[in-house]
Design a protein around this motif. Structure first.
Motif, mmCIF file in Angstrom:
data_model
loop_
_atom_site.group_PDB
_atom_site.id
_atom_site.type_symbol
_atom_site.label_atom_id
_atom_site.label_comp_id
_atom_site.label_asym_id
_atom_site.label_seq_id
_atom_site.Cartn_x
_atom_site.Cartn_y
_atom_site.Cartn_z
ATOM 1 N N UNK A 3 -17.012 8.107 8.329
ATOM 2 C CA UNK A 3 -16.928 6.655 8.169
ATOM 3 C C UNK A 3 -17.461 5.968 9.413
ATOM 4 N N UNK A 4 -18.416 5.084 9.230
ATOM 5 C CA UNK A 4 -18.939 4.199 10.272
ATOM 6 C C UNK A 4 -19.367 4.945 11.528
ATOM 7 N N UNK A 5 -20.038 6.086 11.337
ATOM 8 C CA UNK A 5 -20.585 6.810 12.473
ATOM 9 C C UNK A 5 -19.662 7.828 13.104
ATOM 10 N N UNK A 6 -18.493 8.022 12.523
ATOM 11 C CA UNK A 6 -17.566 9.028 13.042
ATOM 12 C C UNK A 6 -17.129 9.974 11.923
ATOM 13 N N UNK A 7 -16.891 11.248 12.282
ATOM 14 C CA UNK A 7 -16.350 12.231 11.346
ATOM 15 C C UNK A 7 -14.847 12.343 11.572
ATOM 16 N N UNK A 8 -14.091 12.299 10.481
ATOM 17 C CA UNK A 8 -12.631 12.234 10.574
ATOM 18 C C UNK A 8 -11.950 13.435 9.927
ATOM 19 N N UNK A 9 -10.823 13.785 10.505
ATOM 20 C CA UNK A 9 -9.894 14.737 9.905
ATOM 21 C C UNK A 9 -8.618 13.964 9.593
ATOM 22 N N UNK A 10 -8.200 13.991 8.341
ATOM 23 C CA UNK A 10 -7.006 13.265 7.912
ATOM 24 C C UNK A 10 -5.988 14.238 7.325
ATOM 25 N N UNK A 11 -4.725 13.851 7.445
ATOM 26 C CA UNK A 11 -3.639 14.589 6.818
ATOM 27 C C UNK A 11 -2.851 13.604 5.967
ATOM 28 N N UNK A 12 -2.730 13.905 4.672
ATOM 29 C CA UNK A 12 -2.071 12.985 3.739
ATOM 30 C C UNK A 12 -0.931 13.701 3.025
ATOM 31 N N UNK A 13 0.002 12.908 2.494
ATOM 32 C CA UNK A 13 1.132 13.489 1.777
ATOM 33 C C UNK A 13 1.292 12.865 0.394
ATOM 34 N N UNK A 14 1.237 13.668 -0.659
ATOM 35 C CA UNK A 14 1.520 13.165 -2.006
ATOM 36 C C UNK A 14 2.981 12.743 -2.179
ATOM 37 N N UNK A 15 3.846 13.115 -1.223
ATOM 38 C CA UNK A 15 5.255 12.714 -1.293
ATOM 39 C C UNK A 15 5.414 11.204 -1.141
ATOM 40 N N UNK A 16 4.431 10.565 -0.544
ATOM 41 C CA UNK A 16 4.388 9.097 -0.458
ATOM 42 C C UNK A 16 3.155 8.671 -1.249
#
Length: 266
Positions: free
Chosen positions: A145-158
């Motif tokens: 996104x917008x010139x940067x590579x991201x690592x995300x951690x998400x939870x289906x519990x929310x």
């Protein structure tokens, strides 16, 4: 029949309230490197994400406090220097999932500006890795996104397809996200259901619609020379030439340090 009518009315009213208010709040800590050339220029801020039915609002805590004070029955004004000490991020971001739009609104000195863009900005790739954060089982995802590579951690519990800043689009709330250089690192520090829903208070009619590039330019011009901008608007400081030169020198140094925006590309 009367009881049934009252019950239906109450249910409809509750649904209207839910669609026009935020019922949950996620709090994040942001750690960011202000100067891309200085690894010691790390700063931290608190961000708050209010979540409702198909809507959300994100801002720094300092911005949220200022808005809250201004929306009180007897508005309490915050001095600009106090406000500036509380936050470096003075925008607020509204996401609307029904119309797939995101609005960023910001007051830059005396200018109320906003821009709108599509909500979906990232093509995520969900990875098999899992771990635990704050007691939540989270899963890894990667995207650019917008010139940067991201690592995300998400939870289906929310079950909110949302996150801090403009991040969204995963099947669960983003609990942690950072770019690969770790220049911007958001992590959830708290999540709560609000005892009393918070009204949206989405009144942006007085904000002028511009492009993102235009808003960024106005902000950059003001940050580069805030004293000159205010003097052109008629603000009189009453400083000596020596004091004014000193203030401008300090502000120029501060401006040069802030060379690492979260969005490198538009």
């Amino acid at each position: 029949m009367r009881s049934l009518f009252i019950l239906v009315f109450i249910l409809c009213l509750e649904n209207v309230v839910a669609q026009n208010s935020y019922s949950y709040k996620a709090t994040y800590q942001l750690e960011y490197q202000e100067d891309s050339t200085d690894q010691n220029s790390i700063k931290t801020e608190t961000g708050v994400l209010y979540l409702g039915e198909g809507i959300s609002r994100y801002s720094s805590l300092g911005k949220a406090v200022k808005d809250s004070l201004e929306n009180m029955p007897n508005p309490k004004r915050m001095r600009m220097d106090e406000y500036n000490k509380m936050t470096d991020f003075k925008y607020k971001i509204f996401k609307n999932y029904q119309n797939n739009k995101l609005v960023l609104a910001e007051k830059v000195f005396q200018y109320d500006l906003k821009y709108q863009q599509d909500l979906k900005q990232i093509d995520w790739e969900i990875e098999p890795e899992n771990k635990e954060i704050l007691g939540f089982s989270v899963q890894k995802a990667t995207g650019s996104f917008a010139g940067r590579k991201y690592i995300a951690w998400f939870t289906p519990e929310l079950p909110f397809s949302d996150g801090p800043y403009k991040f969204n689009g995963l099947p669960g709330l983003i609990v942690e996200i950072s770019d690969q250089k770790n220049h911007y690192h958001f992590i959830l520090t708290g999540f709560q259901e609000l005892e009393k829903p918070v009204a949206i208070l989405l009144n942006l009619d007085n904000y002028k619609t511009v492009s993102q590039e235009e808003l960024d330019q106005v902000r950059d011009d003001y940050n580069r020379d805030p004293i000159g901008t205010m003097e052109k608007a008629g603000v009189v400081f009453g400083w000596s030439e020596k004091d004014e030169a000193k203030q401008k020198k300090e502000l120029t140094k501060k401006y040069k340090r802030r060379n690492n925006p979260i969005e490198l590309q538009k």
